[in-house]
Design a protein around this motif. Structure first.
Motif, mmCIF file in Angstrom:
data_model
loop_
_atom_site.group_PDB
_atom_site.id
_atom_site.type_symbol
_atom_site.label_atom_id
_atom_site.label_comp_id
_atom_site.label_asym_id
_atom_site.label_seq_id
_atom_site.Cartn_x
_atom_site.Cartn_y
_atom_site.Cartn_z
ATOM 1 N N LEU A 17 -71.128 -36.586 -61.506
ATOM 2 C CA LEU A 17 -72.069 -37.618 -61.104
ATOM 3 C C LEU A 17 -72.687 -37.122 -59.858
ATOM 4 O O LEU A 17 -72.019 -36.350 -59.134
ATOM 5 N N ARG A 18 -73.791 -37.202 -59.533
ATOM 6 C CA ARG A 18 -74.522 -36.949 -58.447
ATOM 7 C C ARG A 18 -75.168 -38.164 -57.550
ATOM 8 O O ARG A 18 -75.899 -38.737 -57.944
ATOM 9 N N LEU A 19 -74.541 -38.257 -56.428
ATOM 10 C CA LEU A 19 -74.896 -39.414 -55.436
ATOM 11 C C LEU A 19 -76.069 -39.058 -54.432
ATOM 12 O O LEU A 19 -75.787 -37.917 -54.221
ATOM 13 N N SER A 20 -76.806 -39.899 -54.262
ATOM 14 C CA SER A 20 -77.561 -39.769 -53.262
ATOM 15 C C SER A 20 -77.824 -40.853 -52.072
ATOM 16 O O SER A 20 -77.346 -41.956 -52.630
ATOM 17 N N CYS A 21 -77.991 -40.700 -51.092
ATOM 18 C CA CYS A 21 -78.157 -41.555 -50.001
ATOM 19 C C CYS A 21 -79.306 -41.258 -49.063
ATOM 20 O O CYS A 21 -79.431 -40.059 -48.410
ATOM 21 N N ALA A 22 -80.582 -42.141 -49.164
ATOM 22 C CA ALA A 22 -81.634 -41.816 -48.731
ATOM 23 C C ALA A 22 -81.430 -42.673 -47.208
ATOM 24 O O ALA A 22 -81.400 -44.089 -47.328
ATOM 25 N N ALA A 23 -81.935 -42.197 -46.020
ATOM 26 C CA ALA A 23 -81.913 -42.744 -44.999
ATOM 27 C C ALA A 23 -83.367 -43.135 -44.660
ATOM 28 O O ALA A 23 -84.468 -42.311 -44.663
ATOM 29 N N SER A 24 -83.601 -44.312 -43.550
ATOM 30 C CA SER A 24 -84.644 -44.670 -43.040
ATOM 31 C C SER A 24 -84.406 -45.200 -41.706
ATOM 32 O O SER A 24 -83.472 -45.838 -41.553
ATOM 33 N N GLY A 25 -85.225 -45.314 -40.975
ATOM 34 C CA GLY A 25 -85.479 -45.941 -39.825
ATOM 35 C C GLY A 25 -84.675 -45.158 -38.674
ATOM 36 O O GLY A 25 -84.169 -45.677 -37.468
ATOM 37 N N LEU A 26 -84.182 -43.958 -38.855
ATOM 38 C CA LEU A 26 -83.562 -42.898 -37.894
ATOM 39 C C LEU A 26 -83.861 -41.680 -38.006
ATOM 40 O O LEU A 26 -84.603 -41.216 -38.943
ATOM 41 N N THR A 27 -83.527 -40.892 -36.824
ATOM 42 C CA THR A 27 -84.007 -39.379 -36.885
ATOM 43 C C THR A 27 -82.687 -38.760 -37.691
ATOM 44 O O THR A 27 -81.980 -38.611 -36.923
ATOM 45 N N PHE A 28 -82.751 -38.859 -38.851
ATOM 46 C CA PHE A 28 -81.839 -38.230 -39.857
ATOM 47 C C PHE A 28 -81.211 -37.081 -39.388
ATOM 48 O O PHE A 28 -79.948 -36.776 -39.524
ATOM 49 N N SER A 29 -82.084 -35.882 -38.935
ATOM 50 C CA SER A 29 -81.540 -34.657 -38.681
ATOM 51 C C SER A 29 -80.673 -34.767 -37.206
ATOM 52 O O SER A 29 -79.841 -33.857 -37.324
ATOM 53 N N SER A 30 -80.372 -35.715 -36.549
ATOM 54 C CA SER A 30 -79.810 -35.999 -35.345
ATOM 55 C C SER A 30 -78.171 -36.841 -35.779
ATOM 56 O O SER A 30 -77.581 -36.899 -34.796
ATOM 57 N N TYR A 31 -78.161 -36.743 -36.874
ATOM 58 C CA TYR A 31 -76.907 -37.661 -37.512
ATOM 59 C C TYR A 31 -76.187 -36.741 -38.393
ATOM 60 O O TYR A 31 -76.412 -36.277 -39.357
ATOM 61 N N VAL A 32 -74.607 -36.955 -38.057
ATOM 62 C CA VAL A 32 -73.900 -36.316 -38.987
ATOM 63 C C VAL A 32 -73.595 -37.619 -40.246
ATOM 64 O O VAL A 32 -73.606 -38.730 -39.614
ATOM 65 N N MET A 33 -73.672 -36.926 -41.217
ATOM 66 C CA MET A 33 -73.407 -37.974 -42.507
ATOM 67 C C MET A 33 -71.994 -38.035 -43.216
ATOM 68 O O MET A 33 -71.738 -36.808 -43.039
ATOM 69 N N GLY A 34 -71.644 -39.316 -43.507
ATOM 70 C CA GLY A 34 -70.487 -39.094 -43.974
ATOM 71 C C GLY A 34 -70.357 -39.740 -45.419
ATOM 72 O O GLY A 34 -71.277 -40.714 -45.755
ATOM 73 N N TRP A 35 -69.541 -39.422 -46.548
ATOM 74 C CA TRP A 35 -69.446 -40.087 -47.429
ATOM 75 C C TRP A 35 -68.143 -40.829 -47.431
ATOM 76 O O TRP A 35 -66.967 -40.135 -47.355
ATOM 77 N N PHE A 36 -67.822 -42.144 -47.735
ATOM 78 C CA PHE A 36 -66.551 -42.877 -47.878
ATOM 79 C C PHE A 36 -66.258 -43.423 -49.328
ATOM 80 O O PHE A 36 -67.479 -43.710 -49.966
ATOM 81 N N ARG A 37 -65.281 -43.927 -49.503
ATOM 82 C CA ARG A 37 -64.970 -44.442 -50.811
ATOM 83 C C ARG A 37 -64.031 -45.543 -50.595
ATOM 84 O O ARG A 37 -63.079 -45.450 -49.666
ATOM 85 N N ARG A 38 -63.815 -46.472 -51.350
ATOM 86 C CA ARG A 38 -62.986 -47.800 -51.205
ATOM 87 C C ARG A 38 -62.577 -48.231 -52.727
ATOM 88 O O ARG A 38 -63.635 -48.626 -53.301
ATOM 89 N N ALA A 39 -61.394 -47.882 -52.974
ATOM 90 C CA ALA A 39 -60.916 -48.275 -54.435
ATOM 91 C C ALA A 39 -60.209 -49.621 -54.281
ATOM 92 O O ALA A 39 -59.642 -50.205 -53.055
ATOM 93 N N PRO A 40 -60.107 -50.337 -55.404
ATOM 94 C CA PRO A 40 -59.350 -51.793 -55.250
ATOM 95 C C PRO A 40 -58.001 -51.650 -54.516
ATOM 96 O O PRO A 40 -57.282 -50.422 -55.126
ATOM 97 N N GLY A 41 -57.461 -52.242 -53.715
ATOM 98 C CA GLY A 41 -56.230 -52.291 -52.937
ATOM 99 C C GLY A 41 -56.279 -51.065 -52.453
ATOM 100 O O GLY A 41 -54.774 -50.942 -51.688
ATOM 101 N N LYS A 42 -57.241 -50.205 -51.862
ATOM 102 C CA LYS A 42 -56.826 -49.210 -50.938
ATOM 103 C C LYS A 42 -57.738 -49.130 -49.727
ATOM 104 O O LYS A 42 -58.536 -50.031 -49.802
ATOM 105 N N GLU A 43 -57.205 -48.466 -48.828
ATOM 106 C CA GLU A 43 -58.128 -48.361 -47.721
ATOM 107 C C GLU A 43 -59.386 -47.293 -47.899
ATOM 108 O O GLU A 43 -59.348 -46.591 -48.737
ATOM 109 N N ARG A 44 -60.254 -47.471 -46.929
ATOM 110 C CA ARG A 44 -61.227 -46.880 -46.874
ATOM 111 C C ARG A 44 -61.068 -45.339 -46.604
ATOM 112 O O ARG A 44 -60.178 -45.117 -45.785
#
Length: 117
Positions: A17-44
């Motif tokens: 699968l390929r996930l995408s995250c589109a950002a708006s309202g910020l200077t995107f190139s000035s931000y480190v970006m992270g991908w997180f996940r949370r599974a049922p019963g587990k911490e982020r």
């Protein structure tokens, strides 16, 4: 600021699968970006963290060698390519933006990824 994740779905083990995250309202190139996940019963869990230019990417051990993150600053979008998916990858995946390493200013809504065995 909006972070809109998309691309989740149901896939069989071994699939991709390929996930995408589109950002708006910020200077995107000035931000480190992270991908997180949370599974049922587990911490982020931080899955991947990509630097401002995309030249440096951190991956969690659990996904190293299978997931690849990239970004397109011209499109204000960060991607997470997920290959060789496993049932234990099942989770809600969401993106975040931060100006300081590991301090996240903005969070997006999640997209569900379900991997069947």
């Amino acid at each position: 600021v909006q972070l809109q994740a998309s691309g989740g779905g149901l896939v069989q083990a071994g699939g991709s699968l390929r996930l995408s995250c589109a950002a708006s309202g910020l200077t995107f190139s000035s931000y480190v970006m992270g991908w997180f996940r949370r599974a049922p019963g587990k911490e982020r869990e931080l899955v991947a963290r990509i630097s401002l230019t995309g030249s440096n990417v951190y991956y969690a051990d659990s996904v190293k060698g299978r997931f690849t993150s990239s970004r397109d600053n011209a499109k204000n979008t960060v991607y997470l390519q997920m290959n060789s998916l496993k049932p234990e990858d099942t989770a809600v995946y969401f993106c975040a933006a931060g100006m300081v390493l590991n301090r996240w200013n903005y969070w997006g809504q999640g997209t569900q990824v379900t991997v069947s065995s």
